[in-house]
Design an enzyme around this catalytic site. Structure first.
Site, PDB file in Angstrom:
ATOM      1  N   HIS A   1     -10.707   4.814  15.250  1.00 13.77           N
ATOM      2  CA  HIS A   1     -10.611   3.453  14.716  1.00 13.77           C
ATOM      3  C   HIS A   1     -12.010   2.909  14.460  1.00 13.77           C
ATOM      4  O   HIS A   1     -12.959   3.229  15.183  1.00 13.77           O
ATOM      5  CB  HIS A   1      -9.850   2.562  15.701  1.00 13.77           C
ATOM      6  CG  HIS A   1      -9.481   1.234  15.134  1.00 13.77           C
ATOM      7  ND1 HIS A   1     -10.382   0.192  15.048  1.00 13.77           N
ATOM      8  CD2 HIS A   1      -8.311   0.771  14.625  1.00 13.77           C
ATOM      9  CE1 HIS A   1      -9.774  -0.854  14.510  1.00 13.77           C
ATOM     10  NE2 HIS A   1      -8.530  -0.525  14.236  1.00 13.77           N
TER      11      HIS A   1
ATOM     12  N   GLU B   1      -7.392   2.843   7.092  1.00 14.36           N
ATOM     13  CA  GLU B   1      -7.640   1.472   7.509  1.00 14.36           C
ATOM     14  C   GLU B   1      -8.994   1.027   6.967  1.00 14.36           C
ATOM     15  O   GLU B   1     -10.038   1.270   7.602  1.00 14.36           O
ATOM     16  CB  GLU B   1      -7.632   1.358   9.034  1.00 14.36           C
ATOM     17  CG  GLU B   1      -6.296   1.684   9.668  1.00 14.36           C
ATOM     18  CD  GLU B   1      -6.188   1.130  11.082  1.00 14.36           C
ATOM     19  OE1 GLU B   1      -5.179   0.502  11.386  1.00 14.36           O
ATOM     20  OE2 GLU B   1      -7.134   1.328  11.863  1.00 14.36           O
TER      21      GLU B   1
END
Length: 255
Positions: free
Chosen positions: A96, A168
């Site tokens: 992430h 993302e």
């Protein structure tokens, strides 16, 4: 038919009471969706055992927000893949943008984590994304594909089909993030699949799962899921309350 993956990471939010209430409500309703959807939830580490006990026997997959790049050793504060497996974890998030920018997680570490997770029979959830500058410079595709290829280095074609890739965009994440349009997301998803198939001629496009995360909400979920190469959604704050998650499950089910 390939199921649509709909999941949420709670990041560093919630407590034991919230976890219990959230999962109690979710489990009472989730079975109506599971013919077409694969739901998954990723709570903070302290609540994994509690969540594991609650979701056991259900269609909801349990995820971890991180994992160590090695299986054991003198690594204070780290959690190894075999430990996660003992708690019923089946999906492990890694890479992430917050882990990369705040904690120095590199592409090489992500690749090592992918192998650790696959070796334990769990599914890596590899997060990749472009920065605002990379978008401005028109190198988003190159940046994201590079991250994907490094993450999958040394992974067999058969195991690639077990990996979840979450696109993302860094500029779309967080409280002030601007969601990618469905068209923007689809371009990157298609590029990821095209480049992987080009690199691995024996790999089928259908075997590659790419989901979108970055300011997903009930207003843009349907439009994102309507795109051919968007195989699911990875939701943040819009699903931190169970009502929000159920609303997006409902949207996905009706697509």
């Amino acid at each position: 038919m390939k199921k649509v993956w709909i999941g949420t990471s709670w990041k560093m939010n919630g407590n034991a009471a919230h976890t219990a209430a959230y999962l109690e409500t979710l489990l009472a309703k989730v079975e109506q969706y599971t013919d077409t959807i694969q739901p998954f939830i990723i709570p903070p580490f302290p609540y994994l055992q509690q969540a594991s006990q609650q979701v056991q026997g259900s269609a909801v997959k349990l995820g971890s927000q991180n994992v160590a790049h090695l299986s054991s050793g003198a690594f204070t504060g780290e959690v190894a893949a075999p430990m996660l497996k003992e708690f019923g974890v089946s999906v492990v998030e890694m890479g992430h943008s917050e882990r990369r920018s705040l904690f120095g997680e590199t592409d090489d570490f992500v690749n090592k984590k992918v192998h650790q997770v696959l070796n334990q029979g769990m599914q890596p959830l590899v997060c990749v994304g472009d920065t605002a500058d990379e978008k401005r410079w028109s190198v988003s595709s190159e940046s994201v594909v590079r991250q994907v290829k490094i993450a999958l280095h040394g992974v067999s074609d058969a195991d690639v089909s077990k990996v979840l890739i979450a696109y993302e965009p860094v500029w779309a994440i967080g409280e002030h993030g601007v969601p990618a349009s469905a068209e923007e997301a689809a371009v990157i998803h298609t590029e990821i699949k095209n480049r992987l198939v080009e690199q691995r001629p024996g790999l089928s496009r259908d075997a590659i799962t790419v989901i979108y995360g970055g300011s997903v909400n009930h207003s843009n979920a349907a439009e994102l899921l309507a795109k051919d190469d968007v195989d699911g959604l990875f939701i943040g704050r819009s699903a931190w309350q169970v009502e929000g998650y159920l609303q997006i499950l409902d949207i996905a089910h009706q697509r």
